[in-house]
Design a protein around this motif. Structure first.
Motif, PDB file in Angstrom:
ATOM      1  N   UNK A 165       0.814  -1.301   0.087  1.00 35.63           N
ATOM      2  CA  UNK A 165      -0.246   0.035  -0.095  1.00 35.63           C
ATOM      3  C   UNK A 165       0.832   1.165   0.035  1.00 35.63           C
ATOM      4  N   UNK A 166       0.584   2.160  -0.799  1.00 32.67           N
ATOM      5  CA  UNK A 166       1.125   3.595  -0.738  1.00 32.67           C
ATOM      6  C   UNK A 166       0.131   4.416  -0.553  1.00 32.67           C
ATOM      7  N   UNK A 167       0.614   5.117   0.725  1.00 35.22           N
ATOM      8  CA  UNK A 167      -0.460   6.159   1.384  1.00 35.22           C
ATOM      9  C   UNK A 167       0.195   7.621   1.442  1.00 35.22           C
ATOM     10  N   UNK A 168      -1.248   8.541   1.215  1.00 35.61           N
ATOM     11  CA  UNK A 168      -0.591   9.668   1.174  1.00 35.61           C
ATOM     12  C   UNK A 168      -1.883  10.690   2.067  1.00 35.61           C
ATOM     13  N   UNK A 169      -1.366  11.911   2.473  1.00 31.05           N
ATOM     14  CA  UNK A 169      -2.405  12.724   3.263  1.00 31.05           C
ATOM     15  C   UNK A 169      -3.000  12.294   4.326  1.00 31.05           C
ATOM     16  N   UNK A 170      -4.139  12.614   4.773  1.00 33.59           N
ATOM     17  CA  UNK A 170      -4.942  12.144   6.055  1.00 33.59           C
ATOM     18  C   UNK A 170      -5.481  10.863   5.461  1.00 33.59           C
ATOM     19  N   UNK A 171      -5.152   9.908   6.448  1.00 33.09           N
ATOM     20  CA  UNK A 171      -5.718   8.555   6.395  1.00 33.09           C
ATOM     21  C   UNK A 171      -6.264   8.350   7.791  1.00 33.09           C
ATOM     22  N   UNK A 172      -7.604   7.900   7.818  1.00 32.63           N
ATOM     23  CA  UNK A 172      -8.447   7.695   8.734  1.00 32.63           C
ATOM     24  C   UNK A 172      -9.519   6.738   8.727  1.00 32.63           C
ATOM     25  N   UNK A 173      -9.879   6.042   9.897  1.00 31.12           N
ATOM     26  CA  UNK A 173     -11.033   5.075   9.884  1.00 31.12           C
ATOM     27  C   UNK A 173     -10.553   3.927   8.995  1.00 31.12           C
ATOM     28  N   UNK A 174     -11.648   3.526   8.044  1.00 30.88           N
ATOM     29  CA  UNK A 174     -11.335   2.249   7.312  1.00 30.88           C
ATOM     30  C   UNK A 174     -10.182   2.397   6.566  1.00 30.88           C
ATOM     31  N   UNK A 175      -9.586   3.818   6.233  1.00 32.20           N
ATOM     32  CA  UNK A 175      -8.398   3.635   5.421  1.00 32.20           C
ATOM     33  C   UNK A 175      -7.235   3.483   6.143  1.00 32.20           C
ATOM     34  N   UNK A 176      -7.202   3.589   7.343  1.00 29.95           N
ATOM     35  CA  UNK A 176      -6.402   3.133   8.403  1.00 29.95           C
ATOM     36  C   UNK A 176      -6.213   1.584   8.214  1.00 29.95           C
ATOM     37  N   UNK A 177      -7.258   0.772   8.305  1.00 24.31           N
ATOM     38  CA  UNK A 177      -7.513  -0.464   8.092  1.00 24.31           C
ATOM     39  C   UNK A 177      -6.929  -1.091   7.021  1.00 24.31           C
ATOM     40  N   UNK A 178      -7.130  -0.346   5.744  1.00 29.09           N
ATOM     41  CA  UNK A 178      -6.512  -0.843   4.424  1.00 29.09           C
ATOM     42  C   UNK A 178      -5.078  -0.415   4.549  1.00 29.09           C
ATOM     43  N   UNK A 179      -4.360   0.550   5.132  1.00 29.94           N
ATOM     44  CA  UNK A 179      -3.081   0.752   5.376  1.00 29.94           C
ATOM     45  C   UNK A 179      -2.336  -0.486   6.031  1.00 29.94           C
ATOM     46  N   UNK A 200      -5.332   8.567  11.666  1.00 23.30           N
ATOM     47  CA  UNK A 200      -6.005   8.563  12.850  1.00 23.30           C
ATOM     48  C   UNK A 200      -7.181   7.811  12.959  1.00 23.30           C
ATOM     49  N   UNK A 201      -7.686   7.192  13.867  1.00 21.50           N
ATOM     50  CA  UNK A 201      -8.488   6.330  13.818  1.00 21.50           C
ATOM     51  C   UNK A 201      -9.782   6.837  13.649  1.00 21.50           C
ATOM     52  N   UNK A 202     -10.423   7.669  14.290  1.00 22.36           N
ATOM     53  CA  UNK A 202     -11.453   8.590  14.127  1.00 22.36           C
ATOM     54  C   UNK A 202     -12.833   7.946  14.672  1.00 22.36           C
ATOM     55  N   UNK A 203     -12.901   6.684  14.881  1.00 23.13           N
ATOM     56  CA  UNK A 203     -14.228   6.065  14.863  1.00 23.13           C
ATOM     57  C   UNK A 203     -14.963   6.630  16.241  1.00 23.13           C
ATOM     58  N   UNK A 204     -14.353   6.383  17.376  1.00 18.61           N
ATOM     59  CA  UNK A 204     -14.920   6.897  18.518  1.00 18.61           C
ATOM     60  C   UNK A 204     -15.506   8.294  18.722  1.00 18.61           C
ATOM     61  N   UNK A 205     -14.487   8.934  17.839  1.00 17.53           N
ATOM     62  CA  UNK A 205     -14.677  10.569  17.769  1.00 17.53           C
ATOM     63  C   UNK A 205     -16.135  10.829  17.328  1.00 17.53           C
ATOM     64  N   UNK A 206     -16.704  10.049  16.635  1.00 17.29           N
ATOM     65  CA  UNK A 206     -18.104  10.284  16.140  1.00 17.29           C
ATOM     66  C   UNK A 206     -19.012   9.116  16.592  1.00 17.29           C
ATOM     67  N   UNK A 207     -18.381   8.561  17.685  1.00 15.68           N
ATOM     68  CA  UNK A 207     -19.417   7.528  18.291  1.00 15.68           C
ATOM     69  C   UNK A 207     -19.608   6.084  17.884  1.00 15.68           C
ATOM     70  N   UNK A 208     -18.746   5.988  17.013  1.00 10.57           N
ATOM     71  CA  UNK A 208     -18.494   4.596  16.052  1.00 10.57           C
ATOM     72  C   UNK A 208     -17.467   3.655  16.838  1.00 10.57           C
ATOM     73  N   UNK A 209     -17.242   2.195  16.272  1.00  4.78           N
ATOM     74  CA  UNK A 209     -16.457   1.391  16.500  1.00  4.78           C
ATOM     75  C   UNK A 209     -15.772   1.127  15.354  1.00  4.78           C
ATOM     76  N   UNK A 210     -14.469   0.550  15.465  1.00  2.00           N
ATOM     77  CA  UNK A 210     -13.932   0.151  14.634  1.00  2.00           C
ATOM     78  C   UNK A 210     -14.139  -0.891  13.399  1.00  2.00           C
TER      79      UNK A 210
END
Length: 264
Positions: free
Chosen positions: A102-116, A131-141
């Motif tokens: 995987x080649x990743x750039x810029x902001x990577x969050x949530x499921x993007x983190x999972x793909x990376x 950033x994981x970001x999930x719990x910040x919006x009340x979600x889980x991973x």
């Protein structure tokens, strides 16, 4: 087209997330397109897979605009459909022999983190943040994040990232083991191609066995795992690829693993 799939005759597969204008946010259509792309790799003689995302961000996670537009009674079924497809893609990519880069750039969050995190080798541009970001919006991973993060960075760090949602710069992500290494943003594409090409030329079945051994190592006792290693090594040594590798080593030449007869 949410995900483009380019599988070359030489065995290199390029999968590209194609929602750059939306940060490659994963909606239902993209999740299903990624599953289709993964299954295309599984149906073909693929020797290495390169996953990238167009635009300024590799992937910012789920498409919250799509999710928020749904009535509450429809959202649960919709998210189940999204994760079924996304997780199906991750399962397929994990099961094939071909290693994933995987080649990743810029902001990577949530499921993007999972793909990376799912990639065997993850190259991060120096402008990448995580950033994981999930719990910040009340979600889980999802996207395997709660499985991969503890294995990559340890349970304490994983919980720190999942509960606080703090943003990791690329250098720290490499230091704690979330990504393989950091490269200059203007060199990311070239370095990812070089890495995928090197893997494409390698012993694909040995790569596959190695991927499975590493994945099983955290859930298997030492004794059974040693037995699995022994069986895998014996099979690899007796294969045409193993014989070619040893012959090349003794002859002081580079091995040729790309002949299809070596993949039997």
């Amino acid at each position: 087209m949410r995900v483009s799939t380019d599988i070359q005759d030489n065995g290199l597969a390029r999968l590209t997330l194609r929602r750059g204008e939306a940060g490659n946010a994963i909606d239902l259509a993209m999740a299903r397109a990624l599953l289709d792309a993964a299954e295309a790799c599984a149906r073909t003689t693929v020797r290495a897979v390169l996953l990238t995302g167009e635009g300024r961000s590799f992937c910012v996670g789920g498409d919250l605009r799509e999710f928020s537009a749904l009535p509450a009674e429809a959202l649960e079924n919709h998210l189940t459909a999204v994760t079924d497809a996304l997780h199906g893609a991750l399962r397929v990519l994990a099961a094939i022999d071909a290693p994933l880069v995987a080649a990743v750039q810029g902001p990577v969050a949530g499921a993007g983190l999972g793909l990376a995190a799912a990639a065997d080798i993850t190259l991060a541009a120096d402008n990448a943040t995580f950033t994981a970001a999930y719990t910040g919006i009340g979600y889980v991973p999802d996207a395997g994040v709660s499985w991969s993060l503890p294995r990559l960075v340890g349970p304490k760090r994983a919980l720190d990232l999942l509960l606080t949602n703090r943003r990791l710069p690329a250098a720290e992500a490499a230091r704690i083991g979330l990504v393989t290494r950091v490269v200059d943003a203007d060199r990311l594409a070239a370095e990812a191609e070089r890495t995928a090409e090197a893997l494409r030329r390698g012993p694909t079945t040995a790569f596959g066995a190695t991927r499975r051994l590493v994945a099983a190592a955290t859930t298997r006792d030492l004794g059974p795992h040693l037995d699995s290693e022994a069986r895998a090594l014996a099979g690899a040594a007796a294969s045409a690829a193993g014989r070619e590798g040893v012959a090349a080593f003794l002859a002081k030449r580079a091995p040729d693993f790309t002949d299809t007869s070596y993949e039997t």
